[in-house]
Scaffold this active site. Structure first.
Site, PDB file in Angstrom:
ATOM      1  N   ASP A 149      35.839  47.998  44.938  1.00 48.59           N
ATOM      2  CA  ASP A 149      36.372  46.638  44.909  1.00 48.59           C
ATOM      3  C   ASP A 149      37.427  46.575  43.814  1.00 48.59           C
ATOM      4  O   ASP A 149      37.569  47.495  43.016  1.00 48.59           O
ATOM      5  CB  ASP A 149      35.234  45.641  44.631  1.00 48.59           C
ATOM      6  N   HIS A 150      38.169  45.499  43.796  1.00 48.46           N
ATOM      7  CA  HIS A 150      39.082  45.205  42.695  1.00 48.46           C
ATOM      8  C   HIS A 150      38.483  44.069  41.870  1.00 48.46           C
ATOM      9  O   HIS A 150      38.159  43.008  42.404  1.00 48.46           O
ATOM     10  CB  HIS A 150      40.457  44.786  43.214  1.00 48.46           C
TER      11      HIS A 150
ATOM     12  N   LEU B 121      37.721  40.006  45.778  1.00 46.25           N
ATOM     13  CA  LEU B 121      37.314  39.881  47.181  1.00 46.25           C
ATOM     14  C   LEU B 121      37.893  41.005  48.042  1.00 46.25           C
ATOM     15  O   LEU B 121      38.341  40.780  49.166  1.00 46.25           O
ATOM     16  CB  LEU B 121      37.708  38.505  47.735  1.00 46.25           C
ATOM     17  N   HIS B 122      37.845  42.228  47.506  1.00 50.58           N
ATOM     18  CA  HIS B 122      38.331  43.394  48.229  1.00 50.58           C
ATOM     19  C   HIS B 122      37.244  44.461  48.411  1.00 50.58           C
ATOM     20  O   HIS B 122      37.504  45.645  48.213  1.00 50.58           O
ATOM     21  CB  HIS B 122      39.524  44.016  47.497  1.00 50.58           C
ATOM     22  N   PRO B 123      36.014  44.097  48.779  1.00 50.77           N
ATOM     23  CA  PRO B 123      34.987  45.133  48.980  1.00 50.77           C
ATOM     24  C   PRO B 123      35.390  46.065  50.119  1.00 50.77           C
ATOM     25  O   PRO B 123      35.961  45.627  51.125  1.00 50.77           O
ATOM     26  CB  PRO B 123      33.731  44.324  49.317  1.00 50.77           C
TER      27      PRO B 123
END
Length: 388
Positions: free
Chosen positions: A120-121, A294-296
């Site tokens: 993630d980020h 919100l980059h899983p």
């Protein structure tokens, strides 16, 4: 930032059309809803993939009333995202047998990589007060919001017609990396992502975070009940590289926002503030205030090794037939930037694979690396710096 040299600052490309976000549903699904071979079920909760032997033959799902239904298919494509797709795979018997068997789930394919490699980020905000009335802070006040809403509704313009992340950039945090590993989003107001804790006065902020963190987490089933959320471990700040790049990100952001170009607006740092100066203080602030971008991704990674879950040539799940995964979970590592556009690209590629379309010939394009000439080669036969 989407061409030869990513490093630097520019306007962002955004998926907006007439003041509205052009989501995947609005762009791809809504125009074809009348197709006779397409049925859309909203609020349907998929509980497992149905198998006949090791072949996927459909899915089981329930609607709001709780009635369990089944739909049968020649092929099943999971697009639940990097959390739901591995959860559904595990519920259906695809995953690490050592995790599934104690939960009473019959193992269809022993794939220990399902749910592993979660990436993630993480991001945090560097906030500054603004000495001039040029931010969008007035739009946060309740008495201005009816006008903003009406302007958007009837004219499709104004503060409601943008996400306000209109500019940003990519930066190298140190000279050891060959291409940018930090991303910056500029926002002309000082506020939390969810709209809480606005400063009340004019301000601005930069959202920062490392793009290539080597922290790895997992999505692990806790129960055979599909309504029980899986255990999520992101392991943010768990590696030396991750911690180092976070300290560098904060220091670089402060350096940029303290440049003479900001002197006319700089009203002083609001967050993290003077209590975060040393490396340890910066990391403590990140641990307290940072949140997911919100980059899983990467929990059903494509590849051929022992921890791979999907085949890179077809996106089919290893060890079974009739089942593919087409979403961010198949990425082998998180992308250097927001994942929305890459996931749309991946989905279009997946559609071509499913349809059996002949792929386009690959393009061999130069891209910038630190230390290379500042301009791409333009003459025929000139040396290439890499492959897209």
């Amino acid at each position: 930032m989407n061409s030869y040299r990513q490093e630097g600052f520019a306007a962002f490309d955004r998926t907006l059309r007439r003041g509205r976000r052009l989501s995947a549903a609005r762009a791809y699904l809504h125009p074809v809803l009348r197709r006779k071979n397409l049925t859309v079920r909203c609020r349907a909760f998929v509980t497992r993939v149905l198998f006949r032997g090791n072949r996927a033959v459909g899915v089981e799902y329930s609607l709001a009333g709780g009635r369990v239904r089944r739909v049968h298919a020649g092929e099943v494509v999971l697009s639940g995202g990097a959390i739901n797709s591995p959860q559904l795979l595990q519920l259906s018997g695809i995953g690490d047998a050592a995790v599934l068997s104690p939960l009473g789930i019959d193992v269809v394919a022993d794939l220990p990589g399902v749910g592993q490699n979660l990436q993630d980020h993480l991001e945090a905000y560097i906030q500054y007060a603004c000495t001039q009335p040029v931010s969008i802070a007035p739009g946060m006040r309740w008495y201005n919001q009816p006008r903003i809403g009406a302007e958007w509704l009837f004219l499709r313009r104004g503060l409601g017609a943008t996400n306000h992340f209109e500019a940003g950039g990519f930066v190298r945090s140190n000279d050891e990396v060959a291409y940018p590993n930090l991303m910056f989003h500029f926002l002309p107001v000082a506020v939390r992502y969810d709209g809480t804790r606005p400063t009340g006065n004019h301000g601005y902020q930069v959202h920062i975070g490392p793009m290539y963190s080597d922290a790895r987490g997992s999505v692990t089933l806790r129960s055979a009940d599909p309504r029980v959320h899986p255990e999520l471990r992101f392991n943010y700040l768990s590696t030396r590289q991750d911690r180092r790049e976070w300290v560098e990100a904060v220091r670089i952001a402060r350096d940029i926002l303290s440049q003479p170009a900001f002197d006319a607006y700089n009203g002083g740092e609001l967050s993290p503030g003077p209590g975060a100066r040393t490396d340890d203080e910066i990391l403590a602030w990140v641990a307290r205030d940072a949140e997911t971008a919100l980059h899983p991704s990467c929990t059903a990674t494509m590849g051929t090794g022992p921890m791979a879950v999907t085949d890179p040539a077809s996106l089919r799940v290893h060890g079974v037939a009739g089942l593919r995964v087409v979403d961010a979970s198949v990425l082998p590592y998180v992308t250097n930037g927001n994942i929305y556009a890459p996931v749309m690209m991946l989905a279009e590629k997946g559609a071509d694979l499913i349809l059996g379309n002949t792929p386009l010939a690959p393009l061999h394009l130069p891209f910038y690396r630190h230390g290379d000439p500042d301009r791409p080669p333009s003459t025929p036969g000139a040396p290439r710096t890499g492959r897209s």
